[in-house]
Design an enzyme around this catalytic site. Structure first.
Site: not given
Ligand SMILES: Nc1ncnc2c1ncn2[C@@H]1O[C@H](COP(=O)(O)OP(=O)(O)OP(=O)(O)O)[C@@H](O)[C@H]1O
Ligand SMILES: [Zn+2]
Length: 587
Positions: A276
């Protein structure tokens, strides 16, 4: 002793008495002597491995200095309640999981994380708050029972009862781990189920062969007993459990919890690793890099809206926006948003006063059928992303009001660790992330990864793992449990980072790296490979000895004494071989 041990031992005794009954008194006595000596040594050796696990449990102090109404009093740790304040003297062990409320300290956390370089700890900002273990507590504020305080006195507010402390859970999980059977053990168990009755039939035939081969009953009886000793699969029964026990114990001492023989063996044969990104390959602490208002909104106004809404979410990105946003706003009042709706892997929606606020990546707006972002806005977002930023576009009702960009830094150790993993022969390594492809590529390039898959929803991470498994068969997934738990569950071995601070990760992963350190991964894999190799050697020794001894005793080339010596000898050899794992070196 493994299951079936009693029967095997009992057969050995029958053989000893049998030898005596057949008139071979001296031999019977020798047999009994060797037999008990062998088993005593075997017990001693297994006990050594077990003690190495029990030693973990002894790390927790039994008492604590409870501070109440200005006085301190020594109490048993089972008397501690959540919220109690305990005093920890310099250079003594911390008695409970908690947060520091007074005094700066530097703590040796080796009992939990395997890492003895002291970690600095300071008091939490709000010392009067009631903390619970589920709260988001920073590593610099959190301490664990069993770890060792540095040169200053510290006061700790208890966040977990003694029975639930990270150390006691760890001990419990390690104890359970050694009872879980590995694939090899299931195989040898199955083999024994057919082998032992076959031996008994063979012994029965030999026992009553005397009229056919024309010899006295005593001679047939003696031979049957020798075969019985030769064929008792004692060494086989212990060859895998002893290696699993030592492997799990050694791993625990190095800050790696391996939950049993299956993950231990699997980790030894994986050829691919999926990671991840956020919190695993990166620090997981993104920083606000840009605030870009669109239209005529003020920068601070935009930030206030973002902070108000992100306060409701506990996504790492949301926390970063709140933390850095508040700092930039310097104490300005922030309104409360409500009606949070999280769109997995895309963003969030909430109400703020009369307005509906959306914050998320471009995919969030793809799904809406009205007021999509203009080309100009999409391009601005993409431009920020090409710079390696994680971006969030913010919309108020139908109007796009701004973009916020964040950047996370790769972990310092990531590059080195990946290099080392490549050196030890992990063929395929790949990053799976929900973040955009451009950020994925930028981070991958920086840390020397060739494959990075971005914009994945949690279920798409699962698909990615399944696809990898088709090509590589054994795939481990390393994550922090935030939105990768399903992918971890679908991989051959799910590995959780920083499990010391997260009960969920500790409970659900197959392997938990207790310290929040990628560097322990090559150690865990190396140890597992060694365990796998030792198990294989043990099977060869135990099966080989039985295969040679059975014909040798049937043909009377080997007497009972020789059979016992080889039987006990091979048992000791496999146990001693397994104990080598306890001395496995980290590098
Ligand atoms: N609370 C939030 N506020 C704003 N954007 C969000 C939020 N949660 C998710 N996103 C958007 O969705 C995308 C994907 O989120 P996700 O939680 O799937 O992965 P991540 O935390 O970015 O990365 P990884 O998968 O490596 O842990 C983020 O990069 C962001 O653009
Ligand atoms: Zn035996």
């Amino acid at each position: 002793m493994a299951k079936g041990g009693f029967e095997i031992d009992f057969l050995m005794l029958v053989a000893a008495i049998g030898a005596a009954a057949a008139g071979e008194w001296a031999e019977g006595a020798l047999l009994l002597f060797l037999f008990s000596l062998g088993h005593a040594l075997e017990h001693y050796a297994m006990e050594k491995a077990r003690k190495s696990i029990a030693a973990l449990a002894d790390l927790a102090p039994k008492t604590a200095l409870l501070k109440k109404d200005g006085k301190t009093e020594e109490v048993g740790i089972e008397k501690l309640d959540i919220g109690d304040i305990i005093v920890v003297k310099p250079n003594s062990k911390i008695s409970a999981d908690g947060v520091v409320v007074n005094g700066k300290s530097s703590v040796n956390q080796a009992p939990i994380t395997g890492e003895s370089v002291p970690v600095d700890k300071l008091p939490v900002e709000d010392t009067s708050r009631d903390y619970s273990a589920d709260d988001d507590i920073k590593d610099e504020n959190r301490v664990f029972a069993g770890t060792i305080n540095g040169n200053n006195t510290a006061e700790i507010k208890v966040i977990k009862e003694a029975k639930d402390s990270t150390l006691s859970r760890l001990v419990k999980l390690v104890n359970e781990a050694q009872t879980r059977k590995s694939p090899t053990q299931l195989l040898t168990d199955k083999f024994e189920r057919y082998f032992v009755p076959s031996v008994l039939i063979l012994v029965g035939i030999l026992l009553f062969a005397f009229p056919v081969i024309d010899e006295p009953f005593s001679a047939s009886f003696y031979r049957a007993m020798a075969v019985l000793v030769a064929a008792s699969p004692c060494a086989l029964a212990i060859s895998t459990p002893s290696a699993v026990l030592s492997g799990v114990a050694r791993a625990a001492r190095g800050g790696v919890l391996i939950k049993g023989g299956r993950p231990l063996e699997d980790l030894g044969v994986i050829t691919a690793l999926a990671f991840d990104k956020t919190g695993t390959l990166t620090e997981g602490k993104p920083k606000l890099t840009e605030v870009v208002p669109l239209g005529d909104i003020e920068e601070n106004e935009l930030l206030k809206i973002a902070v108000a809404v992100e306060k409701l979410s506990d996504h790492p990105l949301a926390k970063a926006v709140v933390r850095d946003g508040k700092e930039r706003l310097k104490g300005t009042d922030i309104n409360d948003a409500s009606d949070l709706e999280a769109v997995l892997g895309k963003g969030i929606k909430a109400s703020l006063g009369k307005d509906k606020i959306y914050i998320g990546n471009l995919d969030l707006y793809e799904d809406l059928d009205e007021a999509k972002p203009s080309e100009e806005i999409s391009n601005k977002v993409k431009e920020l992303e090409s710079g390696g930023n994680t971006t969030m576009l913010i919309r108020r009702n139908k109007e796009y009001i701004g973009i916020i960009a964040l950047m996370d830094t790769p972990r310092e150790a990531a590059k080195e660790t990946l290099k080392k993993l490549k050196e030890i022969g992990i063929k395929r390594m790949i990053m799976l992330t929900g973040d955009n492809q451009k950020v994925a590529d930028a981070v991958a390039k920086e840390i020397g990864l060739t494959d990075a898959w971005g914009s994945l929803l949690p279920e798409e991470k699962v698909d990615a793992i399944k696809e990898l498994k088709e090509k590589e068969s054994k795939v481990a997934m390393v994550g922090d449990g935030v939105n990768d738990a399903p992918a971890m569950a679908n991989s051959t071995v799910g590995i959780a980072m920083g499990a010391a601070g997260s009960d969920v990760a500790l409970e659900t992963a197959d392997v938990a790296l207790m310290a929040d350190k990628l560097e322990t991964l090559p150690f865990a894999i190396g140890l597992s490979r060694k365990a796998k190799a030792i198990i294989k050697q043990n099977l060869w020794v135990s099966l080989g000895v039985v295969a040679l001894l059975i014909p040798a005793t049937i043909l009377s080339w080997a007497n009972i004494g020789v059979a016992v010596a080889f039987h006990e000898g091979s048992t000791l050899v496999v146990v001693a071989n397994a104990l080598r794992l306890l001395a496995y070196k980290k590098d």
